[in-house]
Write an enzyme that holds these catalytic residues in place. Structure first.
Site, PDB file in Angstrom:
ATOM      1  N   HIS A   1       0.944  -1.029  -0.082  1.00  0.00           N
ATOM      2  CA  HIS A   1      -0.046   0.180  -0.007  1.00  0.00           C
ATOM      3  C   HIS A   1       0.692   1.095   0.028  1.00  0.00           C
ATOM      4  O   HIS A   1       0.787   2.064  -0.715  1.00  0.00           O
ATOM      5  CB  HIS A   1      -1.035   0.171   1.195  1.00  0.00           C
ATOM      6  CG  HIS A   1      -1.719   1.137   1.420  1.00  0.00           C
ATOM      7  ND1 HIS A   1      -2.914   1.296   0.898  1.00  0.00           N
ATOM      8  CD2 HIS A   1      -1.247   2.447   1.848  1.00  0.00           C
ATOM      9  CE1 HIS A   1      -3.328   2.487   1.448  1.00  0.00           C
ATOM     10  NE2 HIS A   1      -2.351   3.193   1.795  1.00  0.00           N
ATOM     11  N   GLU A   2       1.913   1.350   1.044  1.00  0.00           N
ATOM     12  CA  GLU A   2       2.762   2.364   0.963  1.00  0.00           C
ATOM     13  C   GLU A   2       3.635   2.627  -0.208  1.00  0.00           C
ATOM     14  O   GLU A   2       3.852   3.778  -0.784  1.00  0.00           O
ATOM     15  CB  GLU A   2       3.598   2.244   2.136  1.00  0.00           C
ATOM     16  CG  GLU A   2       2.750   2.370   3.430  1.00  0.00           C
ATOM     17  CD  GLU A   2       1.856   3.663   3.527  1.00  0.00           C
ATOM     18  OE1 GLU A   2       2.347   4.710   3.182  1.00  0.00           O
ATOM     19  OE2 GLU A   2       0.758   3.421   4.038  1.00  0.00           O
TER      20      GLU A   2
ATOM     21  N   GLU B   1      -6.461   6.945  -1.626  1.00  0.00           N
ATOM     22  CA  GLU B   1      -6.325   5.599  -0.760  1.00  0.00           C
ATOM     23  C   GLU B   1      -6.858   4.423  -1.381  1.00  0.00           C
ATOM     24  O   GLU B   1      -6.195   3.347  -1.224  1.00  0.00           O
ATOM     25  CB  GLU B   1      -6.994   6.062   0.346  1.00  0.00           C
ATOM     26  CG  GLU B   1      -6.583   6.967   1.360  1.00  0.00           C
ATOM     27  CD  GLU B   1      -5.111   6.526   2.101  1.00  0.00           C
ATOM     28  OE1 GLU B   1      -5.102   5.124   2.247  1.00  0.00           O
ATOM     29  OE2 GLU B   1      -4.080   7.488   1.737  1.00  0.00           O
TER      30      GLU B   1
ATOM     31  N   HIS C   1       1.385   4.388  -3.018  1.00  0.00           N
ATOM     32  CA  HIS C   1       1.293   5.812  -2.918  1.00  0.00           C
ATOM     33  C   HIS C   1       2.600   6.534  -3.699  1.00  0.00           C
ATOM     34  O   HIS C   1       2.422   7.461  -4.370  1.00  0.00           O
ATOM     35  CB  HIS C   1       1.416   6.101  -1.454  1.00  0.00           C
ATOM     36  CG  HIS C   1       0.051   6.381  -0.747  1.00  0.00           C
ATOM     37  ND1 HIS C   1      -0.892   6.738  -1.141  1.00  0.00           N
ATOM     38  CD2 HIS C   1      -0.187   5.613   0.392  1.00  0.00           C
ATOM     39  CE1 HIS C   1      -2.190   6.488  -0.561  1.00  0.00           C
ATOM     40  NE2 HIS C   1      -1.621   5.746   0.533  1.00  0.00           N
TER      41      HIS C   1
END
Length: 282
Positions: A153-154, A210, A157
């Site tokens: 997820h990070e 997100e 980004h």
């Protein structure tokens, strides 16, 4: 060759040329890989108004400062720390799958560090600078599959350049991008980006960002051989962690909720085949 040196930007020869450059940049997008199993569409072209090299340089500086502070407080995990070894092993499996989402990732100097803190937090800055806090691993008792979902997820980004887009949109709004008598050149936004390096850890992403990171991270982790359903169990743990606890920095910028979990549940079957193939080939 310096991987972090900003590329030269030619000054617009006239207000019309600068306006045309702005419109072209705003209209261009970074498409998802052709073989992607999740549907996230194209990244916003607004990010092109901020040079990637400039933002990555700022990220390196802020990351170095953060590590120096942690080292001074004896909170930076040494090379042989078991949890750091674990994080490195997970990162080594995921990183090979990042380049299709952003060609720049082939040249990023990826780093993963562990900071001793009760904070439930983790991040990946532009250019692949990753940090986990011990609180997110210990307080949530994350499995390797769940850690991979956080890391994916990070990374997403950074790969989808959400920070670059946020800064471009914020500065474009604040400055009005006066396309009349006094048109702002692209270089000005680049200079502003350089001065905003200290804000990279406090940027709040949109709900769309997100969702985008959830799905791209899900696919990255699945391709690396991590159980897709762990994305659902991770965010359930995140939701349970909101019960009046302090130090939930991660949740202040990554809110949990039933909609988020529902979207992940709908997308888990899309990447299940990738996970099974990775397990067979592993």
């Amino acid at each position: 060759m310096c991987l972090f040196c900003p590329a030269p930007i030619a000054a617009p020869s006239s207000p019309w040329h600068a306006r045309r450059a702005f419109l072209l940049a705003a209209g261009a997008g970074m498409a998802a890989p052709a073989l992607a199993q999740v549907d996230v569409g194209s990244a916003s072209g607004m990010r092109r108004l901020v040079p990637a090299e400039t933002l990555e340089t700022s990220a390196v500086q802020q990351y170095s400062q953060l590590l120096a502070q942690a080292r001074a407080q004896r909170a930076l995990a040494p090379a042989g720390h078991p949890q750091l070894v674990r994080l490195h092993a997970i990162a080594r499996r995921i990183i090979p799958h990042t380049a299709p989402w952003n060609e720049r990732a082939r040249h990023w100097r990826w780093e993963v560090n562990l900071i001793g803190s009760k904070q439930i937090n983790a991040f990946c800055m532009p250019g692949g600078k990753i940090a986990f806090y011990t609180g997110i691993l210990e307080q949530l008792q994350l499995t390797d599959d769940e850690v991979a979902m956080v890391m994916g997820h990070e990374m997403a980004h950074a790969l989808r350049e959400h920070a670059r887009e946020r800064i471009a949109k914020t500065q474009a709004t604040n400055l009005g991008l006066r396309l009349g008598s006094q048109l702002l050149g692209l270089g000005d936004l680049g200079n502003l980006a350089a001065s905003l390096g200290g804000q990279l850890l406090t940027l709040k992403f949109s709900r769309g960002d997100e969702s985008d990171a959830d799905l791209v991270g899900l696919e990255l982790a699945a391709r690396a051989g991590y159980e897709p359903s762990a994305a659902v169990s991770l965010w359930r743990k995140m939701g349970q962690a909101t019960g009046g606890k302090e130090g939930l920095a991660f949740l202040s910028t990554h809110p949990s909720g039933p909609d988020r979990i529902r979207e992940l549940q709908q997308n888990v079957p899309k990447v299940q085949g990738l996970y099974e193939a990775a397990r067979q080939n592993g």
